[in-house]
Design an enzyme around this catalytic site. Structure first.
Site, mmCIF file in Angstrom:
data_model
loop_
_atom_site.group_PDB
_atom_site.id
_atom_site.type_symbol
_atom_site.label_atom_id
_atom_site.label_comp_id
_atom_site.label_asym_id
_atom_site.label_seq_id
_atom_site.Cartn_x
_atom_site.Cartn_y
_atom_site.Cartn_z
ATOM 1 N N ASP A 1 35.744 72.576 35.311
ATOM 2 C CA ASP A 1 36.722 72.993 34.294
ATOM 3 C C ASP A 1 38.077 72.348 34.584
ATOM 4 O O ASP A 1 38.777 71.890 33.672
ATOM 5 C CB ASP A 1 36.846 74.518 34.302
ATOM 6 C CG ASP A 1 35.478 75.182 34.227
ATOM 7 O OD1 ASP A 1 34.786 74.972 33.225
ATOM 8 O OD2 ASP A 1 35.099 75.876 35.192
ATOM 9 N N HIS B 1 34.508 81.301 35.487
ATOM 10 C CA HIS B 1 33.898 80.096 34.912
ATOM 11 C C HIS B 1 33.093 80.533 33.692
ATOM 12 O O HIS B 1 31.884 80.748 33.762
ATOM 13 C CB HIS B 1 32.995 79.392 35.932
ATOM 14 C CG HIS B 1 32.150 78.329 35.285
ATOM 15 N ND1 HIS B 1 32.682 77.176 34.769
ATOM 16 C CD2 HIS B 1 30.820 78.265 35.021
ATOM 17 C CE1 HIS B 1 31.711 76.459 34.228
ATOM 18 N NE2 HIS B 1 30.573 77.093 34.364
HETATM 19 P P1 NAX Z 1 18.031 72.941 36.073
HETATM 20 O O1 NAX Z 1 17.298 74.001 35.335
HETATM 21 O O2 NAX Z 1 17.798 71.514 35.739
HETATM 22 O O3 NAX Z 1 17.736 73.099 37.638
HETATM 23 C C1 NAX Z 1 17.808 74.324 38.281
HETATM 24 C C2 NAX Z 1 16.805 74.282 39.413
HETATM 25 O O4 NAX Z 1 16.948 75.481 40.172
HETATM 26 C C3 NAX Z 1 15.353 74.212 38.935
HETATM 27 O O5 NAX Z 1 14.722 73.089 39.533
HETATM 28 C C4 NAX Z 1 14.768 75.522 39.437
HETATM 29 O O6 NAX Z 1 13.410 75.398 39.846
HETATM 30 C C5 NAX Z 1 15.673 75.841 40.606
HETATM 31 N N1 NAX Z 1 15.662 77.244 41.019
HETATM 32 C C6 NAX Z 1 15.554 78.340 40.245
HETATM 33 N N2 NAX Z 1 15.532 79.440 41.005
HETATM 34 C C7 NAX Z 1 15.639 79.031 42.276
HETATM 35 C C8 NAX Z 1 15.643 79.718 43.525
HETATM 36 N N3 NAX Z 1 15.510 81.033 43.585
HETATM 37 N N4 NAX Z 1 15.775 78.984 44.642
HETATM 38 C C9 NAX Z 1 15.880 77.653 44.581
HETATM 39 N N5 NAX Z 1 15.860 76.950 43.441
HETATM 40 C C10 NAX Z 1 15.739 77.630 42.309
HETATM 41 O O7 NAX Z 1 19.560 73.326 35.966
HETATM 42 P P2 NAX Z 1 20.848 72.427 36.250
HETATM 43 O O8 NAX Z 1 21.239 71.722 35.022
HETATM 44 O O9 NAX Z 1 20.643 71.649 37.493
HETATM 45 O O10 NAX Z 1 21.954 73.575 36.465
HETATM 46 C C11 NAX Z 1 21.902 74.438 37.578
HETATM 47 C C12 NAX Z 1 22.892 75.593 37.395
HETATM 48 O O11 NAX Z 1 24.216 75.117 37.296
HETATM 49 C C13 NAX Z 1 22.664 76.428 36.135
HETATM 50 O O12 NAX Z 1 22.770 77.804 36.477
HETATM 51 C C14 NAX Z 1 23.806 76.019 35.253
HETATM 52 O O13 NAX Z 1 24.139 77.049 34.318
HETATM 53 C C15 NAX Z 1 24.873 75.819 36.267
HETATM 54 N N6 NAX Z 1 26.051 75.025 35.840
HETATM 55 C C16 NAX Z 1 27.263 75.387 36.344
HETATM 56 C C17 NAX Z 1 28.417 74.687 36.067
HETATM 57 C C18 NAX Z 1 29.719 75.090 36.662
HETATM 58 O O14 NAX Z 1 30.715 74.438 36.361
HETATM 59 N N7 NAX Z 1 29.820 76.127 37.493
HETATM 60 C C19 NAX Z 1 28.378 73.530 35.133
HETATM 61 C C20 NAX Z 1 27.028 72.912 34.988
HETATM 62 C C21 NAX Z 1 25.874 73.891 34.936
HETATM 63 O O15 NAX Z 1 25.793 74.409 33.627
#
Ligand code: NAX
Length: 329
Positions: free
Chosen positions: A159, A187
């Protein structure tokens, strides 16, 4: 040569992970002299995909990458880790209520908090990127009573970077001229990007913009809704920019911020600026070369900013109440 720093990444097979891991391994996190050992956590069904990512890491032959371990057991993967980037989270799917989202993520972040508490290194620093990031960080922190609370941060650097880029673009200046930008609060769509304490070319940024209607009706919503705009354009959520921000936050937390500037970090509130203790909220922060951060003190908060900060903090207090009622903290 120095001993490797052990860096844990969760959700390592996801889209942010695909950008993040290669940059960590190439030296962008801790510099060109610091070997890295990667510890990658995924859920069991994603381990095969993660093996593919590790094959690609191997194929880069990164000189700094001393070792990669993967697994689905947090107490093994987090053993002895110095830095943890908690990226994996449960996304909101159609029909899911907020309570369902908080419970699903609560299960993940209680378990990971407990595992870090049990096995991480004494100097552990934990950064939560997975959403809802501030409250997930609070859940992990609450489940890790032996780790100092201030070692749990959440990511608002994306952000922060978005806001810098928007104001630089508006004024037609390079991003390097924009300093002292602050994201306050959660956020989420309520976050408040503050131009009243920011500087452009050493002058007050709000005065340089000289257009309060633009700040209120254009700048703030553009920054707050940028994630949705990326999804609308790209068909999937921000990944490379989120990985970049995750690296920058952890880099600055480990190695310090530059003189004459600060960064936005969501950290446990110490009551500064009227933000109640017990929530993890974004503040302007500086970090010493030893890796200790402090919240910048003494900024003046005008009535406009006060109302925006209060609204975002109220949302954090509300999320905290919800996860308390769910028994997660
Ligand atoms: P993806 O869905 O591509 O990848 C997430 C991965 O986490 C998947 O491979 C899944 O298998 C894994 N996962 C789920 N539960 C798990 C657990 N208990 N232990 C280990 N791994 C686990 O998502 P991606 O685009 O990489 O985003 C990841 C996270 O970042 C999401 O929650 C998203 O909302 C968040 N974001 C946060 C941002 C921020 O600025 N704070 C911005 C970008 C993003 O939206």
């Amino acid at each position: 040569t120095q001993a490797p720093v052990k860096v844990a990444v969760t959700g390592a097979a996801g889209q942010i992970g695909y950008s993040l891991l290669f940059r960590i391994a190439s030296g962008e996190l801790l510099g060109p002299d610091q070997p890295i050992e990667l510890r990658l956590l995924e859920i069991t069904p994603a381990l095969k995909a993660l093996e593919g990512v590790v094959m690609e890491l191997d194929d880069c032959a990164f000189p700094l990458l001393s070792k990669v371990e993967i697994g689905d057991d947090a107490t093994k993967v987090f053993d002895g880790v110095n830095l943890a980037m908690l990226v994996g989270a449960r996304p909101r799917t159609a029909g899911m209520e907020r309570g369902d989202l908080l419970s699903a993520n609560g299960a993940i972040f209680t378990a990971q908090g407990k595992a870090l508490n049990a096995v991480a290194a004494d100097d552990i620093k934990v950064l939560v990127t997975g959403n809802p990031a501030n409250t997930n960080a609070l859940i992990a922190q609450s489940n890790a009573p032996d780790i100092p609370a201030e070692r749990f941060n959440a990511l608002t650097r994306l952000d922060h970077n978005r806001a810098i880029s928007q104001v630089a673009n508006k004024l037609g200046v390079p991003v390097t001229e924009v300093k002292k930008l602050t994201i306050w609060g959660n956020h989420s769509a309520t976050q408040y990007p503050d131009l009243f304490n920011a500087e452009v070319n050493g002058k007050n940024a709000a005065a340089a913009v000289n257009d309060e209607a633009w700040i209120e009706n254009d700048f703030i919503p553009t920054v707050a809704k940028r994630g949705a705009a990326i999804i609308a354009a790209r068909g999937s959520s921000s990944a490379a920019s989120a990985a970049n921000a995750t690296i920058e936050h952890m880099h600055d937390w480990a190695l310090g911020t530059p003189e004459g500037d600060w960064v936005s970090m969501a950290v446990p509130s110490d009551g500064s600026y009227g933000v109640p203790e017990g929530v993890i909220s974004s503040f302007p922060c500086t970090v010493s070369a030893e890796g200790v951060y402090s919240i910048v003190q003494g900024l003046s908060i005008n009535d406009f900013s006060r109302a925006k900060i209060d609204a975002s903090v109220a949302e954090l207090v509300d999320e905290k109440k919800a996860v308390t009622e769910l028994g997660l903290i």
